[in-house]
Design an enzyme around this catalytic site. Structure first.
Site, short mmCIF file in Angstrom:
data_model
loop_
_atom_site.label_atom_id
_atom_site.label_comp_id
_atom_site.label_asym_id
_atom_site.label_seq_id
_atom_site.Cartn_x
_atom_site.Cartn_y
_atom_site.Cartn_z
N HIS A 263 -1.17 15.32 -26.56
CA HIS A 263 -1.13 13.93 -26.11
C HIS A 263 -2.37 13.13 -26.48
O HIS A 263 -2.33 11.90 -26.48
CB HIS A 263 -0.94 13.88 -24.58
CG HIS A 263 0.44 14.23 -24.13
ND1 HIS A 263 0.99 15.47 -24.37
CD2 HIS A 263 1.37 13.52 -23.46
CE1 HIS A 263 2.23 15.49 -23.86
NE2 HIS A 263 2.47 14.33 -23.30
N GLU B 59 -5.63 16.35 -11.29
CA GLU B 59 -6.04 16.61 -12.67
C GLU B 59 -7.56 16.77 -12.82
O GLU B 59 -8.21 16.11 -13.63
CB GLU B 59 -5.54 15.49 -13.60
CG GLU B 59 -5.52 15.89 -15.06
CD GLU B 59 -4.83 14.87 -15.95
OE1 GLU B 59 -5.46 14.42 -16.90
OE2 GLU B 59 -3.66 14.53 -15.67
N LYS C 16 2.52 11.44 -11.11
CA LYS C 16 1.76 10.45 -11.87
C LYS C 16 2.65 9.22 -12.05
O LYS C 16 3.79 9.32 -12.49
CB LYS C 16 1.37 10.98 -13.25
CG LYS C 16 0.11 11.80 -13.28
CD LYS C 16 -0.25 12.11 -14.74
CE LYS C 16 -1.52 12.90 -14.85
NZ LYS C 16 -1.87 13.18 -16.26
N ARG D 139 0.81 -1.22 0.00
CA ARG D 139 0.00 0.00 0.00
C ARG D 139 0.85 1.28 0.00
O ARG D 139 0.35 2.36 0.34
CB ARG D 139 -1.00 0.02 1.17
CG ARG D 139 -2.05 -1.07 1.06
CD ARG D 139 -3.22 -0.81 2.01
NE ARG D 139 -4.27 -1.80 1.81
CZ ARG D 139 -4.38 -2.94 2.50
NH1 ARG D 139 -3.47 -3.21 3.43
NH2 ARG D 139 -5.35 -3.78 2.26
N ASN E 260 -1.88 17.92 -21.15
CA ASN E 260 -2.17 16.88 -22.13
C ASN E 260 -2.23 17.41 -23.56
O ASN E 260 -2.54 16.64 -24.48
CB ASN E 260 -3.50 16.19 -21.79
CG ASN E 260 -3.41 15.38 -20.51
OD1 ASN E 260 -2.51 14.57 -20.33
ND2 ASN E 260 -4.35 15.61 -19.60
N LYS F 147 5.86 22.95 -15.23
CA LYS F 147 5.06 21.77 -14.91
C LYS F 147 4.75 21.71 -13.42
O LYS F 147 3.61 21.40 -13.03
CB LYS F 147 5.77 20.48 -15.35
CG LYS F 147 4.97 19.26 -14.93
CD LYS F 147 5.25 18.00 -15.68
CE LYS F 147 4.25 16.92 -15.27
NZ LYS F 147 4.51 15.62 -15.93
N ARG G 285 -4.52 21.07 -14.66
CA ARG G 285 -3.49 20.09 -15.00
C ARG G 285 -3.78 19.40 -16.34
O ARG G 285 -2.87 18.89 -17.00
CB ARG G 285 -3.34 19.05 -13.89
CG ARG G 285 -2.19 18.08 -14.16
CD ARG G 285 -1.85 17.21 -12.97
NE ARG G 285 -0.74 16.33 -13.30
CZ ARG G 285 -0.05 15.61 -12.43
NH1 ARG G 285 -0.36 15.67 -11.14
NH2 ARG G 285 0.94 14.84 -12.81
N HIS H 39 8.24 8.72 -27.22
CA HIS H 39 7.09 9.50 -26.76
C HIS H 39 7.11 10.91 -27.35
O HIS H 39 6.07 11.42 -27.80
CB HIS H 39 7.11 9.57 -25.23
CG HIS H 39 6.01 10.39 -24.66
ND1 HIS H 39 4.68 10.04 -24.74
CD2 HIS H 39 6.03 11.59 -23.99
CE1 HIS H 39 3.92 10.94 -24.15
NE2 HIS H 39 4.72 11.90 -23.69
N HIS I 36 -0.93 10.24 -28.13
CA HIS I 36 -1.00 8.94 -27.45
C HIS I 36 -1.68 7.89 -28.32
O HIS I 36 -1.30 6.71 -28.28
CB HIS I 36 -1.77 9.08 -26.13
CG HIS I 36 -0.89 9.35 -24.95
ND1 HIS I 36 -1.38 9.66 -23.71
CD2 HIS I 36 0.46 9.35 -24.82
CE1 HIS I 36 -0.38 9.85 -22.87
NE2 HIS I 36 0.75 9.67 -23.52
N GLU J 280 8.42 17.96 -24.97
CA GLU J 280 7.67 18.35 -23.77
C GLU J 280 8.03 19.77 -23.34
O GLU J 280 7.18 20.50 -22.82
CB GLU J 280 7.94 17.37 -22.64
CG GLU J 280 7.41 15.96 -22.87
CD GLU J 280 5.88 15.85 -22.77
OE1 GLU J 280 5.22 16.88 -22.48
OE2 GLU J 280 5.36 14.75 -22.98
#
Length: 349
Positions: free
Chosen positions: A229, A218, A128, A106, A226, A208, A222, A248, A233, A170
């Site tokens: 992306h 998000e 993230k 956990r 994206n 960032k 935030r 990427h 993506h 980025e």
């Protein structure tokens, strides 16, 4: 949270000495094992025992099978809740290592030491973590902050040019969504090299971090991170599906070009701004051939994007150079037209 390391890593050693860790696990891939781990071990001062966990390099390793193997190793080595995971690598390592650490028992503590430009400016920052599910990017993950992020810019000297260029995408994105001055400074770089990029890394990281600080989970701003992306993506996922992975940043560059044109079609930015963005990104990135991908292949993946709600595609689109909207729903016609626009760029050469 973000610390630039000096040559003797004294800040890292101060951090390690100030915590009551039971054991250290250092996660690397075969590249960072060869080029970066010797530097870390040569400067790390600790009486704690440590173990090296190595995985193969590549996005295709960022999956539940690899995570399961790492959980099993941690269990066999009796890692307890006071153990520390050091993620030494690029975006795959920081995403994977953070996910494994944040879910094992956990949650155990981890730090990121990014070694690529992409991970320094983007992947390692923001809390993230995640893995890919089938060919869907980052479909499973957690929000979990590392205890600390340590940046050692000299690691960039170990990168091949394509990896440096990948991370630069980025940085360009950060300027486009939040800081026109940053964008203007970046596009003045005529030759992408470690020396020309390093002076701009701190600004990109700060952009960032500032966005993340305002919206960790998000829910609103935030989402602007994206930009590029959503379509990027989808194309990256299709390349993974074909077992022909791309970097990427290459996908994000393609996505930013396409989504900049989409923002123009949606009357969010001027044609002049869209043209400026497209032409400058094209200076750094070669055309990405998507001729094998049908529109329906791409849109099917867009409909599975994590940002969507009520089966509607939510885009993060520019409202100017240096500003960005989010939760913008576009017409199907304009989405397809933006893809057609990108395909025609190759014909225009």
């Amino acid at each position: 949270m973000i610390t630039i390391l000096n040559d003797n890593f004294s800040q890292l050693n101060t951090f390690l000495h100030g915590k009551n860790f039971s054991k250290i696990f250092i996660l690397v891939d075969e590249n960072t094992h060869e080029y970066c781990l010797p530097v870390l071990l040569g400067n790390m001062e600790t009486d704690l025992g440590f173990e090296i966990l190595e995985i193969e390099a590549g996005e295709e390793m960022k999956n539940i099978q690899t995570a399961n193997q790492l959980w099993e190793i941690l269990t066999e080595m009796q890692a307890d809740r006071k153990a520390l995971v050091i993620n030494l690598g690029g975006g795959v390592i920081t995403d994977m290592g953070g996910f494994v650490a944040s879910t094992y028992k956990r949650g155990i503590q981890f730090i990121n030491i990014p070694t690529t430009l992409l991970s320094m400016c983007d992947a390692s920052i923001g809390g993230k973590t995640g893995i890919d599910l089938m060919h869907y990017k980052n479909m499973v993950g957690t929000f979990a902050f590392p205890e600390q992020i340590f940046i050692f810019p000299k690691f960039l000297e170990t990168l091949p040019f394509k990896e440096l260029r990948s991370g630069f995408a980025e940085m360009l994105k950060h300027g486009l969504i939040a800081d026109k001055n940053h964008w203007d400074q970046l596009i003045q770089i005529r030759k992408l090299e470690v020396e020309t990029v390093i002076p701009h890394i701190q600004t990109s990281m700060n952009i960032k971090q500032l966005v993340v600080d305002q919206d960790f989970h998000e829910q609103n701003i935030r989402k602007t991170l994206n930009f590029g992306h959503t379509i990027g993506h989808a194309v990256e996922s299709l390349c993974l599906q074909q077992e022909n992975p791309i970097l990427h940043g290459e996908a994000v560059a393609m996505g930013m070009i396409t989504e900049a044109h989409l923002a123009y079609l949606e009357n969010l930015i001027s044609e002049e701004d869209a043209k400026t963005i497209v032409e400058n990104i094209q200076r750094y990135y070669p055309y990405l051939d998507i001729s094998d991908f049908k529109d329906e292949d791409i849109t099917a993946l867009l409909l599975n994007d994590k940002k969507n709600t009520d089966s509607k595609i939510n885009f993060s689109l520019l409202s100017g150079i240096g500003s960005c909207t989010y939760d913008h729903q576009c017409s199907q016609e304009n989405i397809l037209e933006s893809l057609a626009f990108y395909r025609k760029l190759n014909d225009a050469k």
